[in-house]
Design a protein around this motif. Sequence first.
Motif, mmCIF file in Angstrom:
data_model
loop_
_atom_site.group_PDB
_atom_site.id
_atom_site.type_symbol
_atom_site.label_atom_id
_atom_site.label_comp_id
_atom_site.label_asym_id
_atom_site.label_seq_id
_atom_site.Cartn_x
_atom_site.Cartn_y
_atom_site.Cartn_z
ATOM 1 N N ILE A 260 43.692 44.035 39.321
ATOM 2 C CA ILE A 260 43.884 43.016 38.271
ATOM 3 C C ILE A 260 42.820 43.172 37.188
ATOM 4 O O ILE A 260 43.120 43.155 35.993
ATOM 5 C CB ILE A 260 43.858 41.589 38.897
ATOM 6 N N LYS A 261 41.586 43.368 37.620
ATOM 7 C CA LYS A 261 40.452 43.544 36.681
ATOM 8 C C LYS A 261 40.680 44.769 35.784
ATOM 9 O O LYS A 261 40.291 44.785 34.621
ATOM 10 C CB LYS A 261 39.166 43.702 37.500
ATOM 11 N N ASN A 262 41.345 45.788 36.348
ATOM 12 C CA ASN A 262 41.592 47.022 35.573
ATOM 13 C C ASN A 262 42.932 47.002 34.841
ATOM 14 O O ASN A 262 43.439 48.047 34.441
ATOM 15 C CB ASN A 262 41.526 48.240 36.506
ATOM 16 N N GLY A 263 43.526 45.820 34.708
ATOM 17 C CA GLY A 263 44.731 45.693 33.876
ATOM 18 C C GLY A 263 46.048 45.838 34.612
ATOM 19 O O GLY A 263 47.117 45.720 34.011
ATOM 20 N N PHE A 264 46.014 46.110 35.928
ATOM 21 C CA PHE A 264 47.254 46.205 36.703
ATOM 22 C C PHE A 264 47.468 44.831 37.353
ATOM 23 O O PHE A 264 47.019 44.569 38.460
ATOM 24 C CB PHE A 264 47.137 47.308 37.767
#
Length: 333
Positions: free
Chosen positions: A57-61
């Motif tokens: 989530i933190k990496n945009g997924f």
Amino acid sequence: MMREFEIERQFNIKIETIKPSKGIYYVKSNKGERCLKKINYGPQKLLFVYGAKEHLIKNGFKNVDRYFLNIDGEPYAMVNEDLYTLSEWIEGRECDFHNLDEVKVAARTLAELHEASKGYDPPENSKLKSDLGRWTHLMNKRIKSLDKMRDMVRKKNNKSNFDLLYIKSMEFYKELGRKALETLEGSKYEELCVLAEKEKSFCHHDYTYHNIVIDKDNNYHIIDFDYCKREIRTFDISNFMIKVLKRVEWNPEFADTILESYNEVSPLLDCEYKVLYAFLQFPQRYWRLANRYYYNEVNWGQNAFGNKIETIIAEQDNMLKFLDYFKNKYNID
């Protein structure tokens, strides 16, 4: 049944409706729709899974079934020594592996997941889950276990339909397993494990149609990260490919589409194709079915086991043709 008031208390919700659904519970609460799931592993492994999702989530997924935290900031409730997780309920339908367009998006989504997984440092008190460097050992062990299971059958007085089919087909799959092990040993498997270790990436490890949920706006959500672990990405790709190919008579167009779509996001190195080929060669489904049958891992009926082994055996010609095609197309020596 779990004690509902404990779930309510620990997650600070009020349950209005609760319904079992395919091994999980659908919960309607005062805070919206939720998915409640009983976990069959310990809190330290769960923290690895929780951390993995938060990292994505933190990496945009962001399209994952994110866990809600309990009142103590943990991603689970402990009820009578059982662990339960609560996550968002994702409304949608399963990905259709017969549909080439959906398979294409699923392949691209897998590549995005792998890219977003890089740099994952699991939480301090979690248990690291990893299969890096283990596949030569695992293949070897599984090939040997095919012999062990054959010896078990020979000692049986009353042989079932499954037993007879297993005795007849086992040498074929053992040979295939030996070839897969040879392919893996002649590849750059170890170097790729070192690379994955350096990248700190992980795999989903169960990337299949029912874990890819497509919502009404055509967004693809990936759920059920219970098996995720440090692993080289070609394992996830091969697993996904086999799940698709067995449904479409090992049609190479589907395999090519998966790899083209994956490569658009995260190009494979030349040396990865040989490792991928080894995973495609290895008779994992056959071994797993026999293992479940002879070690009573699941209690499907005799007919279910018989039908499943017949289905696998019936695919032999199409599978061998596909393996030849793949070997030639990707210049695997």
